[in-house]
Design a protein around this motif. Structure first.
Motif, mmCIF file in Angstrom:
data_model
loop_
_atom_site.group_PDB
_atom_site.id
_atom_site.type_symbol
_atom_site.label_atom_id
_atom_site.label_comp_id
_atom_site.label_asym_id
_atom_site.label_seq_id
_atom_site.Cartn_x
_atom_site.Cartn_y
_atom_site.Cartn_z
ATOM 1 N N PRO A 127 0.818 -1.217 0.000
ATOM 2 C CA PRO A 127 0.000 0.000 0.000
ATOM 3 C C PRO A 127 0.852 1.268 0.000
ATOM 4 N N TYR A 181 2.139 1.975 -3.483
ATOM 5 C CA TYR A 181 1.094 2.554 -4.330
ATOM 6 C C TYR A 181 0.813 3.995 -3.926
ATOM 7 N N LEU A 182 0.859 4.237 -2.614
ATOM 8 C CA LEU A 182 0.586 5.579 -2.091
ATOM 9 C C LEU A 182 1.633 6.566 -2.591
ATOM 10 N N GLY A 238 0.577 4.443 -8.263
ATOM 11 C CA GLY A 238 0.416 3.374 -9.238
ATOM 12 C C GLY A 238 1.536 2.388 -9.060
#
Lengths: 148, 340
Positions: B164, B167-168, B172
């Motif tokens: 996470p 992605y944060l 992407g």
């Protein structure tokens, strides 16, 4: 016989506990949604075979780097046949390059080394290079890649 | 341990906010190693000012970022000077933060009532490093592009929170324009606000909790004008030094980011070179976990000290040995980095 004190204190405690739990649950859900806003959803993945050309385009013992739909790959032809590896080093995502003299893939960031089968043989990389499937139709080579 | 009432407190039974600012300082703070905290504070102010100026020209998009840095460096009037000040202020700020940390560690100034001085200070240090990383990514030359890739991948390899977090930060799966925008927002909005808050908190905690007793330090001197003047003189001297440094070493710019080819030398700025060598030498998970454990022990050190000294450990000696060992190890890793 014990006397049960089912008094206001316990009732208040229980009702406050239930309310606190509900409030926390609600706030938690809200926080989770905000986190989801910040983390973009992954795109659906499709697979397709991309034509990379005739087998003769890849000389023996040479690694040819190419970019297929955002995937940086290197196509390598050895005595055992043609293989396509992801250039992304499995350590921290730098790009490996094929070193012809040493017959190895080298990563410049943290000195990771992979052999010609993509196996990690030195340095910090934890696992072999990712491989893409190479399909041969006639003389033409196709690489199966994910496209998003 | 009770801190002795200062003369100012004796004078006034009731304290107003001005008394907290005016609170007298123990005489040993006259000695220059005890003013090392004021230097990063001054530089932080300068960083905010020059950083604000840079945002007027910088464009956080992959197509324009490098170009705008180039414009700042070569076209804008005194752009090279403002960028140079920003760069050297970071270097000196982190350098003096490290000196400050070493001084506090060796003199064990984090002892009660100073635990929270240390904890808040260690958060300031971590945030300063985060600012260093995000700022260095914004230049978007090839070294900074691949540095961005490597650091985000490293955070992504943490268990549970890693993916996470990746992605944060990247917005992407891959490093993209979204990544640059996110790092820009972190560098110019979220982190500076957090850092400013923590710095203010740190200074407040220092003022309110007072100073640990130092053997042989008797008497007090007023904060204003004596101590304030010392700090002012240091700030002016610092500005002169900075201007000289920028004039002698004007900021440079490497080749633009190339997602197809890794830069030949991806060495990070000097303050990351020791951890960079560390992760090169050790297998990935071990390196990362040892760095995280080190950071955790570092932040909680006053409590470690308390537990160990209750068991009779000679902490003054332990700190001297540990401090020397860490400084030598970091220096060795940095030298190794320049040779590879």
């Amino acid at each position: 016989m014990a006397i049960i004190h089912d008094d206001l204190g316990r009732r208040r405690f229980l009702s406050q506990a239930v309310m606190a739990f509900g409030l926390l649950f609600g706030m938690g859900t809200l926080a989770l949604r905000f986190a989801q806003f910040l983390v973009p959803s992954p795109k659906a993945k499709r697979y397709e075979a991309v034509l990379i050309g005739a087998e003769s385009r890849v000389p023996l013992g040479e690694g040819v780097s190419m970019d297929l739909g955002g995937h940086k790959i290197v196509v390598l032809r050895t005595d055992e046949g043609v293989a396509a590896f992801s250039r992304r080093c499995t350590d921290l995502g730098c790009l490996v390059s094929w070193n012809r003299d040493r017959q190895q893939f080298l990563c410049p960031c943290h000195q990771g080394v992979f052999d010609k089968t993509g196996r990690n043989i030195a340095g910090p990389p934890p696992r072999p290079l990712d491989r893409f499937e190479v399909v041969k139709r006639g003389d033409q080579l196709y690489v199966n890649i994910q496209s998003g | 341990m009770e801190s002795a009432a200062t003369p100012a407190e004796h004078r006034a039974g009731q304290k107003s906010w001005i008394d907290y600012i005016q609170k007298d300082l123990p005489a040993h703070l006259d000695w220059w190693p005890y003013t090392l905290g004021a230097i990063p504070l001054t530089l932080f102010g300068l960083l905010v000012a020059t950083g604000l100026m840079l945002t007027f020209y910088y464009v956080p998009s992959p197509e324009k970022a490098y170009e705008s840095v180039e414009q700042i460096t070569h076209e804008v009037y005194l752009g090279w000077f403002v960028r140079g000040l920003h760069k050297f202020s970071v270097d000196l700020m982190i350098l003096f933060l490290l000196f400050h940390v070493i001084r506090v560690f060796v003199t064990r100034a984090y002892r009660p009532p100073g635990e929270w001085k240390w904890v808040s200070g260690s958060l300031v240090l971590f945030l300063a490093f985060a600012m260093g990383f995000t700022g260095y990514s914004l230049v978007y030359d090839n070294v900074s592009y691949w540095g961005m890739t490597v650091v985000t991948s490293m955070l992504g390899s943490l268990p549970v929170v890693g993916t996470p977090l990746l992605y944060l930060l990247r917005g992407g799966e891959e490093v993209s324009g979204g990544t640059l925008l996110r790092l820009y927002d972190l560098h110019t909005k979220l982190l500076p606000v957090l850092l400013a808050g923590l710095v203010i908190g740190h200074v407040l905690v220092v003022r309110l909790s007072g100073f640990a007793e130092v053997p042989g330090s008797r008497g007090f001197h007023p904060f204003y004008p004596e101590h304030a003047l010392t700090m002012g003189a240091i700030a002016v001297g610092l500005l002169v030094l900075l201007v000289d440094l920028v004039m002698i070493f004007p900021p440079t710019l490497g080749p633009p980011a190339n997602p197809q080819e890794v830069a030949t030398d991806v060495s990070p700025p000097w303050y990351f070179s020791a951890p960079y060598m560390w992760i090169t030498l050790l297998p990935g998970p071990v390196a990362l976990w040892s760095l995280l454990a080190g950071a955790g022990i570092f932040a909680a050190y006053p409590f470690v000290d308390r537990v160990l000294s209750e068991r009779g450990w000679p902490m003054a000696l332990v700190n001297g040995v540990v401090g020397t060992a860490v400084v030598l190890a970091v220096a060795a890793l940095m030298i190794l980095d320049t040779r590879m």
